[in-house]
Design a protein around this motif. Sequence first.
Motif, PDB file in Angstrom:
ATOM      1  N   ALA A  98      49.962 -90.874  35.130  1.00  0.00           N
ATOM      2  CA  ALA A  98      49.117 -90.138  36.067  1.00  0.00           C
ATOM      3  C   ALA A  98      48.053 -89.343  35.333  1.00  0.00           C
ATOM      4  CB  ALA A  98      49.967 -89.200  36.918  1.00  0.00           C
ATOM      5  N   ALA A  99      46.867 -89.275  35.941  1.00  0.00           N
ATOM      6  CA  ALA A  99      45.811 -88.434  35.392  1.00  0.00           C
ATOM      7  C   ALA A  99      46.203 -86.967  35.523  1.00  0.00           C
ATOM      8  CB  ALA A  99      44.504 -88.704  36.136  1.00  0.00           C
ATOM      9  N   ALA A 100      45.673 -86.132  34.624  1.00  0.00           N
ATOM     10  CA  ALA A 100      46.002 -84.704  34.657  1.00  0.00           C
ATOM     11  C   ALA A 100      45.636 -84.080  35.993  1.00  0.00           C
ATOM     12  CB  ALA A 100      45.293 -83.974  33.521  1.00  0.00           C
ATOM     13  N   SER A 101      44.588 -84.621  36.648  1.00  0.00           N
ATOM     14  CA  SER A 101      44.141 -84.071  37.932  1.00  0.00           C
ATOM     15  C   SER A 101      45.050 -84.451  39.094  1.00  0.00           C
ATOM     16  CB  SER A 101      42.718 -84.548  38.235  1.00  0.00           C
ATOM     17  OG  SER A 101      42.674 -85.972  38.297  1.00  0.00           O
ATOM     18  N   GLN A 102      46.083 -85.267  38.829  1.00  0.00           N
ATOM     19  CA  GLN A 102      47.010 -85.695  39.884  1.00  0.00           C
ATOM     20  C   GLN A 102      48.437 -85.232  39.643  1.00  0.00           C
ATOM     21  OE1 GLN A 102      46.529 -89.961  39.656  1.00  0.00           O
ATOM     22  NE2 GLN A 102      44.886 -89.981  41.178  1.00  0.00           N
ATOM     23  N   ARG A 103      48.751 -84.788  38.440  1.00  0.00           N
ATOM     24  CA  ARG A 103      50.151 -84.527  38.094  1.00  0.00           C
ATOM     25  C   ARG A 103      50.754 -83.389  38.890  1.00  0.00           C
ATOM     26  NH1 ARG A 103      48.867 -84.809  31.747  1.00  0.00           N
ATOM     27  NH2 ARG A 103      48.728 -87.079  31.530  1.00  0.00           N
ATOM     28  N   GLY A 104      49.966 -82.365  39.196  1.00  0.00           N
ATOM     29  CA  GLY A 104      50.499 -81.248  39.968  1.00  0.00           C
ATOM     30  C   GLY A 104      51.042 -81.713  41.308  1.00  0.00           C
ATOM     31  N   GLY A 237      55.775 -75.752  48.783  1.00  0.00           N
ATOM     32  CA  GLY A 237      55.953 -76.578  47.594  1.00  0.00           C
ATOM     33  C   GLY A 237      54.954 -77.716  47.539  1.00  0.00           C
ATOM     34  N   PHE A 238      54.700 -78.358  48.668  1.00  0.00           N
ATOM     35  CA  PHE A 238      53.697 -79.424  48.714  1.00  0.00           C
ATOM     36  C   PHE A 238      52.301 -78.856  48.470  1.00  0.00           C
ATOM     37  CE2 PHE A 238      57.117 -81.537  51.094  1.00  0.00           C
ATOM     38  CZ  PHE A 238      57.112 -82.778  50.485  1.00  0.00           C
ATOM     39  N   LEU A 239      52.017 -77.691  49.045  1.00  0.00           N
ATOM     40  CA  LEU A 239      50.712 -77.048  48.863  1.00  0.00           C
ATOM     41  C   LEU A 239      50.485 -76.665  47.406  1.00  0.00           C
ATOM     42  CD1 LEU A 239      48.140 -75.718  50.072  1.00  0.00           C
ATOM     43  CD2 LEU A 239      49.518 -73.645  50.424  1.00  0.00           C
ATOM     44  N   ALA A 240      51.548 -76.240  46.728  1.00  0.00           N
ATOM     45  CA  ALA A 240      51.414 -75.801  45.333  1.00  0.00           C
ATOM     46  C   ALA A 240      50.903 -76.927  44.443  1.00  0.00           C
ATOM     47  CB  ALA A 240      52.756 -75.287  44.821  1.00  0.00           C
ATOM     48  N   GLY A 241      51.355 -78.153  44.692  1.00  0.00           N
ATOM     49  CA  GLY A 241      50.882 -79.283  43.894  1.00  0.00           C
ATOM     50  C   GLY A 241      49.389 -79.484  44.035  1.00  0.00           C
ATOM     51  N   TRP A 242      48.885 -79.389  45.248  1.00  0.00           N
ATOM     52  CA  TRP A 242      47.440 -79.517  45.478  1.00  0.00           C
ATOM     53  C   TRP A 242      46.689 -78.382  44.793  1.00  0.00           C
ATOM     54  CZ3 TRP A 242      44.105 -76.154  48.046  1.00  0.00           C
ATOM     55  CH2 TRP A 242      42.805 -76.645  48.261  1.00  0.00           C
ATOM     56  N   ASP A 245      46.332 -78.951  41.002  1.00  0.00           N
ATOM     57  CA  ASP A 245      45.331 -79.955  40.669  1.00  0.00           C
ATOM     58  C   ASP A 245      43.920 -79.498  41.015  1.00  0.00           C
ATOM     59  OD1 ASP A 245      47.224 -81.699  39.703  1.00  0.00           O
ATOM     60  OD2 ASP A 245      47.452 -82.783  41.582  1.00  0.00           O
ATOM     61  N   ARG A 246      43.786 -78.664  42.029  1.00  0.00           N
ATOM     62  CA  ARG A 246      42.456 -78.230  42.471  1.00  0.00           C
ATOM     63  C   ARG A 246      41.947 -77.030  41.680  1.00  0.00           C
ATOM     64  NH1 ARG A 246      38.157 -76.942  43.200  1.00  0.00           N
ATOM     65  NH2 ARG A 246      36.871 -76.843  45.082  1.00  0.00           N
ATOM     66  N   PHE A 247      42.816 -76.062  41.423  1.00  0.00           N
ATOM     67  CA  PHE A 247      42.390 -74.817  40.791  1.00  0.00           C
ATOM     68  C   PHE A 247      42.913 -74.651  39.370  1.00  0.00           C
ATOM     69  CE2 PHE A 247      42.674 -73.919  45.403  1.00  0.00           C
ATOM     70  CZ  PHE A 247      41.316 -73.716  45.647  1.00  0.00           C
ATOM     71  N   GLY A 248      43.916 -75.411  38.978  1.00  0.00           N
ATOM     72  CA  GLY A 248      44.469 -75.297  37.639  1.00  0.00           C
ATOM     73  C   GLY A 248      45.888 -74.765  37.643  1.00  0.00           C
ATOM     74  N   ARG A 249      46.605 -75.036  36.554  1.00  0.00           N
ATOM     75  CA  ARG A 249      48.010 -74.614  36.456  1.00  0.00           C
ATOM     76  C   ARG A 249      48.113 -73.088  36.382  1.00  0.00           C
ATOM     77  NH1 ARG A 249      47.417 -79.879  37.328  1.00  0.00           N
ATOM     78  NH2 ARG A 249      48.069 -81.269  35.649  1.00  0.00           N
ATOM     79  N   LYS A 250      47.317 -72.475  35.511  1.00  0.00           N
ATOM     80  CA  LYS A 250      47.428 -71.030  35.311  1.00  0.00           C
ATOM     81  C   LYS A 250      47.049 -70.256  36.563  1.00  0.00           C
ATOM     82  CE  LYS A 250      46.301 -69.010  31.499  1.00  0.00           C
ATOM     83  NZ  LYS A 250      45.661 -68.520  30.258  1.00  0.00           N
TER      84      LYS A 250
END
Length: 376
Positions: A98-104, A237-242, A245-250
């Motif tokens: 998976a691309a880094a932009s999809q892993r979350g 939990g589902f929202l957190a993944g988006w 990927d949208r705003f960054g892990r940190k």
Amino acid sequence: MPALPALARSFDVSFGVASLVVTLFLIGNLLGTIPSGWLIDRFGRRPVLIAGPLLAAAMGFLVAGAHSFPELLVLRFINGFAAQMWIMSRLAAISHGAAASQRGRLVSWMFGMDGTGRLAGPVIGGLVANEFGARVPFLVYASLALIALIPTVLFAKDTPRVRHDTATSTAPAAKPSVREIVIQRMPYFCVALFAGLTRGPLAADLLYLYAAFAYTLGPRPIGYLATSASLISLPIGFLAGWMMDRFGRKRTMVPGFSGVAISMFALAFTAFLHLSLAWYVVLFLIGVALQALTGGSVQTIGTDVAPPGARGTFLGLWRFAGQGGQAISPLMFALIADQLNYGSAFLFTALSATTVAYLMVRYIPETRTAATAAVQ
């Protein structure tokens, strides 16, 4: 899960001994982390992805026919190991493919779907056990594990192999040692450990046990509280993944763990001052929502920074650190509550969450777009 107590009780053992059917599964799950990672690196992702559900199905069928309690305990231990193999191979698949932009989203949604199954599974298990006996749900469990293999067999690809071509001038990179994996990523392992320490008391249902003791809640209100917590945490939990990927892990994790810390400090405040149940329920549900916001974040960072030459080994060590913290913290929470007071136990959880937020701000770069560069 609903069938386990009845099955254990059928062997005429005490409560303490019967609890081993759960404990041995958790121990097998924890001890399966590092071997599963080694198996993925040694034999490839696809064999482990298939072997996990197959082994789980075999254990289900054998549990249904177990003749003694020691036999049941051995089967439950192996079943925990098999469950870890399945989780580890899926995380390795996300880390590699998976691309880094999809892993979350992929990691969070994988665990979110797992949570959805945990809502439905106990209901089905209870109905089947009530109608057909305590052993039949394990046959259903084994059958479902085999059904889960179908998309794996049809669609899962294996980890690409490195070709050792002597004719080429460029030699393949050496596989990093365990010491190199850990030392170069020590702040990440500390994040995994303290995130596990933060999550442990809630994951082990100790906050419901606290409500039962501190507010004398019975099974029905505790059931309502648990259902409410599940209904809140699943969509978040589902929202957190988006968000990752949208705003960054940190930008997702730091506010999330900071919020968990504040909610735990607030719960400590309610315990010290003996505030009403209403205060506890509101703060507890806020804490659950914020925990859900951080649920898949740590695993996502692990898939980001896993070294290409040793993804399985790294993820095994990574999950061992996180699950080790998650296994230790309920014991520490209970010990602090017993030796000091409930408020101090909540302070322990709050300080663990604060440590995660601090480590993220101080030592962890954003891993969403450049995982390898971030580690270097």
